[in-house]
Write a protein that holds these residues in place. Structure first.
Motif, mmCIF file in Angstrom:
data_model
loop_
_atom_site.group_PDB
_atom_site.id
_atom_site.type_symbol
_atom_site.label_atom_id
_atom_site.label_comp_id
_atom_site.label_asym_id
_atom_site.label_seq_id
_atom_site.Cartn_x
_atom_site.Cartn_y
_atom_site.Cartn_z
ATOM 1 N N MET A 1 0.838 -1.192 0.000
ATOM 2 C CA MET A 1 0.000 0.000 0.000
ATOM 3 C C MET A 1 0.876 1.246 0.000
ATOM 4 S SD MET A 1 -2.956 1.061 2.703
ATOM 5 C CE MET A 1 -2.139 2.442 3.480
ATOM 6 N N TRP A 20 5.660 4.924 1.022
ATOM 7 C CA TRP A 20 5.410 3.637 1.664
ATOM 8 C C TRP A 20 5.136 3.884 3.150
ATOM 9 C CZ3 TRP A 20 8.942 0.383 4.764
ATOM 10 C CH2 TRP A 20 8.401 -0.887 4.977
ATOM 11 N N PRO A 21 4.128 3.216 3.731
ATOM 12 C CA PRO A 21 3.761 3.519 5.121
ATOM 13 C C PRO A 21 4.905 3.335 6.111
ATOM 14 C CG PRO A 21 2.084 2.137 4.102
ATOM 15 C CD PRO A 21 3.226 2.211 3.134
ATOM 16 N N CYS A 62 12.445 10.670 13.085
ATOM 17 C CA CYS A 62 12.614 9.251 12.761
ATOM 18 C C CYS A 62 11.512 8.398 13.352
ATOM 19 C CB CYS A 62 13.977 8.744 13.232
ATOM 20 S SG CYS A 62 14.103 8.521 15.015
ATOM 21 N N LEU A 63 10.807 8.917 14.374
ATOM 22 C CA LEU A 63 9.770 8.127 15.044
ATOM 23 C C LEU A 63 8.368 8.483 14.569
ATOM 24 C CD1 LEU A 63 11.026 8.008 18.747
ATOM 25 C CD2 LEU A 63 11.222 6.265 16.978
ATOM 26 N N GLN A 68 1.561 9.945 9.448
ATOM 27 C CA GLN A 68 1.134 10.752 10.589
ATOM 28 C C GLN A 68 1.400 12.234 10.366
ATOM 29 O OE1 GLN A 68 3.212 8.485 13.859
ATOM 30 N NE2 GLN A 68 1.141 8.349 14.660
ATOM 31 N N PRO B 3 6.577 -5.207 5.259
ATOM 32 C CA PRO B 3 5.505 -4.349 4.749
ATOM 33 C C PRO B 3 4.303 -4.381 5.694
ATOM 34 C CG PRO B 3 6.199 -5.978 3.103
ATOM 35 C CD PRO B 3 6.858 -6.349 4.382
ATOM 36 N N PHE B 4 3.616 -3.283 5.803
ATOM 37 C CA PHE B 4 2.372 -3.263 6.578
ATOM 38 C C PHE B 4 1.433 -2.244 5.964
ATOM 39 C CE2 PHE B 4 5.356 -0.377 8.717
ATOM 40 C CZ PHE B 4 4.630 0.801 8.717
ATOM 41 N N GLU B 5 0.183 -2.355 6.382
ATOM 42 C CA GLU B 5 -0.839 -1.428 5.916
ATOM 43 C C GLU B 5 -1.016 -0.339 6.960
ATOM 44 O OE1 GLU B 5 -5.700 -1.636 5.376
ATOM 45 O OE2 GLU B 5 -4.548 -3.423 5.853
ATOM 46 N N TYR B 6 -1.201 0.900 6.515
ATOM 47 C CA TYR B 6 -1.392 2.026 7.438
ATOM 48 C C TYR B 6 -2.805 2.565 7.284
ATOM 49 C CZ TYR B 6 -1.054 6.846 9.165
ATOM 50 O OH TYR B 6 -1.265 8.036 9.811
ATOM 51 N N ARG B 8 -5.647 5.411 9.063
ATOM 52 C CA ARG B 8 -5.867 6.498 10.014
ATOM 53 C C ARG B 8 -7.300 6.418 10.510
ATOM 54 N NH1 ARG B 8 -4.708 10.720 6.715
ATOM 55 N NH2 ARG B 8 -2.484 10.274 6.879
ATOM 56 N N LEU B 28 -1.368 2.487 16.562
ATOM 57 C CA LEU B 28 -0.191 3.365 16.528
ATOM 58 C C LEU B 28 -0.539 4.669 17.226
ATOM 59 C CD1 LEU B 28 2.617 4.330 15.508
ATOM 60 C CD2 LEU B 28 1.495 5.014 13.374
ATOM 61 N N VAL B 35 7.447 2.490 16.451
ATOM 62 C CA VAL B 35 8.196 2.739 15.213
ATOM 63 C C VAL B 35 9.630 2.215 15.337
ATOM 64 C CG1 VAL B 35 9.030 4.511 13.641
ATOM 65 C CG2 VAL B 35 6.717 4.666 14.550
ATOM 66 N N ASP B 50 -3.621 4.083 13.042
ATOM 67 C CA ASP B 50 -3.170 5.334 13.661
ATOM 68 C C ASP B 50 -4.322 5.960 14.436
ATOM 69 O OD1 ASP B 50 -2.184 7.828 14.290
ATOM 70 O OD2 ASP B 50 -1.634 8.371 12.230
#
Lengths: 170, 339
Positions: A1, A20-21, A62-63, A68, B3-6, B8, B28, B35, B50
Motif C-alpha cells: 500500500m 510507503w507507510p 525518525c519516530l 502521521q 511491509p504493513f498497511e497504514y 488512520r 499506533l 516505530v 493510527d
C-alpha cells in the motif's frame, strides 16, 4: 500500500507521492523533499539528530510515521535562518566552535532554538535538561553549552539566567 | 522492516474494529516505542491503525473531584497541566523524569502504559527471548542482569517495566478506561500490567483490539503530599534503576494514609502494599520508614548483577518518605511557607 502525503515544510506546501507507510517523516524530508538538514543516525529516537518541529513542538522525525505527518506543519533546521542571516542560535554555534563532525549539530540547533523560545535566559541545568535528548560524541558539550548561553544573552541582553520567556507559563 | 498497511482511524469504534479483525494489527499512538521496534524487527505487524487523530486529547475534571486524562494527551502536555502540577505532583514529576523533551512531545498517556521492556535481550532479535518469541528461552538469565527484576520475576522472564508515569499512576490508584470488541471496561492501574509468569509475552490484561481511551485519577485530599524520585546512571535521559512514587497524609505526627509504588524492580509498577500496612497508623519516623521498606523488600530475589537494587530501593523509599513527612511537619504551615 502506498499513500500520498501533503505536509507544510518551512512554510511551503509539499506533496509526496508513492510514500510507503513504513517510511518515517525523516525519510520523507531527506529523500523525497530534498531537505537533508535533519540527520539520520540512530533511527530509534535516542540521539536527537533528526530533531524537527512538528506543529510547533520538538520531535524526533525518525519516530513519526510518514502518514502521521499528513496535513501538519514541519519546521526543519533549514527553516530557521532568515534568508542569508543565520538564526542567533546558528550564529552562536559558529562563533563558539560548538561543531566538530557536525552530525548532531542540526538537531542540537533546533533543540536549542526551542529552548530559547520557551526560556529567555536558561540556567545551565535547564540547558542540560533541554538538550538531554541530543547526543554529541565529539565535543563533550562544553562548547555547545557556551553557544546556547551566547545565543540567549543576545536574544535577551537584559535578562538573567533562570527567567522564563515572556508569555510562557511553563 | 516488513511491509504493513497504514490506516488512520477517525473514531474509536472504527479503530477498535480495524485492529480486532486482524490478529496482526496494532494501534499506533505517538510511535516512540512502536516505530523503533518496527525498524529493529522486534514486532512485525501487518496493519497499523493510527489513533493519534481520535478526540482523546483532553484533560477533564470528573464529578467528585477526580481528573480524566484522555489516552492521546501527550506526556509533555500532561506534565504541564496546572491541575496535575498542583494536585498530582507525583505524576508531573514522573512524567518529566522520563525520556527526553522530543520523546515526551510525541509519547501519549495510553502509549506510555503500553511501552515494552527495555531489556536488551528483548530488543536484540538475535538472542532468545520468551517475551519476544514465546518458548525461545531467556538470554538475560545467563546474561548481564544489572537492570533486571528483583521482585515478581519468573523463570521465563526477568524483565522490568520501563515507565515512570505508570509507577506514579499505580500509587495514585488510577483507573484505565478501555473500549474493546467486547465493550467498555475500567481496569485499576495496579491490575493493568501483569507479572510475567509463564506468559511473559503478555505485558497487560488487555485483549486484542482493546483500546485505552482514558486514565482516571481519583480525587486527592488537599492534605496529601506526593513525590516521585528516580535513581539512574546519569542525571537525565536514562531508565530507572529504582524509582519510588509515594503519597502520604499525616495526622498528629502519625501516618494516616500512605500509597507507595516502586519502579525498576519488577515486570510491572510494583505497588508496595506491605510497606503501606507498616506505615498506616505508625509514627512518621526513620525507624518506621526502614521497617516499611524491609517489609516490602524481604521477598526480593536479586540476580547475579542487581543485588544493589534492594538496598537502593530501601534507601530511596526512606529518603522520599523522610522528605515528604518533613514537608508536612507536625505544625501547620505559616503563610510564608505556603507555596
Amino acid at each position: 500500500m502506498i499513500v500520498r502525503v501533503n505536509v507544510t515544510v518551512n512554510g511551503e506546501q509539499c506533496q509526496a507521492d508513492d510514500v510507503w507507510p513504513g517510511e518515517s517523516l525523516l525519510y520523507l524530508l531527506r529523500e523525497r523533499l530534498g531537505l537533508p538538514g535533519a540527520k539520520n543516525a540512530c533511527e530509534q529516537g535516542e540521539c536527537g539528530s533528526c530533531t524537527v518541529y512538528l506543529d510547533g513542538v520538538l520531535v524526533c522525525a525518525c519516530l513519526v510515521a510518514a502518514g502521521q505527518a499528513q496535513g501538519r506543519q514541519v519546521r526543519t533546521v533549514e527553516g530557521l535562518a532568515d534568508g542569508a542571516e543565520l538564526d542567533p542560535v546558528q550564529q552562536a554555534f559558529v562563533e563558539t566552535g560548538a561543531v566538530q563532525c557536525g552530525f548532531c549539530t542540526p538537531g542540537l540547533v533546533v533543540a536549542a532554538h526551542d529552548l530559547l523560545n520557551r526560556v529567555d535566559r536558561p540556567t545551565d541545568p535547564e540547558i542540560r535538561e533541554a538538550l538531554a535528548g541530543n547526543l554529541c560524541r565529539c565535543t563533550g558539550y562544553e562548547k555547545i553549552l557556551e553557544a546556547v548561553r551566547l545565543a540567549a544573552s543576545r536574544r535577551n541582553p537584559g535578562g538573567r539566567p533562570g527567567e522564563a520567556a515572556e508569555g510562557e507559563s511553563r | 522492516m516488513n511491509p504493513f498497511e497504514y490506516r488512520r482511524a477517525t473514531d474509536v469504534a472504527e479503530a477498535v474494529a480495524a485492529v480486532a479483525e486482524r490478529p496482526d494489527a496494532v494501534f499506533l499512538g505517538g510511535g516512540t516505542n512502536l516505530v523503533d521496534h518496527l525498524k529493529l524487527g522486534v514486532t512485525r505487524p501487518g496493519r497499523l491503525v493510527d489513533i493519534t487523530r481520535l478526540p482523546l486529547d483532553r484533560v477533564e475534571p470528573l464529578p467528585g473531584g477526580g481528573v480524566r486524562v484522555g489516552a492521546n494527551v501527550r506526556n509533555s502536555d500532561l506534565a504541564a497541566e496546572p491541575v496535575i502540577r498542583s494536585r498530582y505532583p507525583v505524576l508531573a514529576q514522573a512524567l518529566l523524569s522520563g525520556a527526553s523533551g522530543q520523546l515526551r512531545n510525541l509519547a501519549t498517556t495510553g502509549g506510555n502504559l503500553l511501552q515494552r521492556t527495555r531489556c536488551v535481550y528483548f530488543q536484540d532479535i538475535t538472542t532468545p527471548c520468551n517475551k519476544r518469541m514465546p518458548g525461545s528461552g531467556c538470554a538475560a538469565l545467563d546474561g548481564y542482569t544489572r537492570h533486571h527484576a528483583v521482585l515478581g520475576a519468573s523463570p521465563q522472564c526477568v524483565a522490568v517495566h520501563p515507565s515512570d508515569m505508570a509507577v506514579a499512576l499505580a500509587a495514585l490508584d488510577a483507573v484505565v478506561r478501555t473500549h474493546g470488541p467486547a465493550g467498555q471496561r475500567a481496569i485499576p492501574l495496579v491490575e493493568f500490567h501483569r507479572l510475567p509468569g509463564a506468559q511473559p509475552e503478555r505485558d497487560t490484561v488487555l485483549d486484542h483490539g482493546e483500546l485505552i481511551t482514558a486514565v482516571d485519577l481519583p480525587a486527592v485530599p488537599a492534605t496529601r503530599r506526593s513525590a516521585y524520585r528516580k535513581v539512574r546512571d546519569r542525571a537525565s535521559y536514562a531508565f530507572a534503576l529504582v524509582s519510588v512514587a509515594a503519597e502520604v497524609e499525616l495526622r498528629d505526627g502519625e501516618i494516616s494514609q500512605a500509597r507507595i509504588a516502586f519502579g525498576g524492580l519488577a515486570h510491572k509498577p510494583w505497588r508496595a502494599q506491605r510497606a503501606e500496612q507498616v506505615l498506616r497508623g505508625a509514627p512518621a519516623t526513620a525507624a518506621t520508614f526502614q521497617r516499611a521498606a524491609e517489609a516490602e523488600l524481604v521477598g526480593a530475589q536479586p540476580l547475579a548483577d542487581n543485588a544493589f537494587k534492594v538496598p537502593l530501593a530501601r534507601n530511596t523509599l526512606v529518603s522520599v518518605l523522610t522528605e515528604l513527612t518533613e514537608l508536612t511537619g507536625a505544625t501547620e504551615p505559616t503563610q510564608e511557607d505556603t507555596p
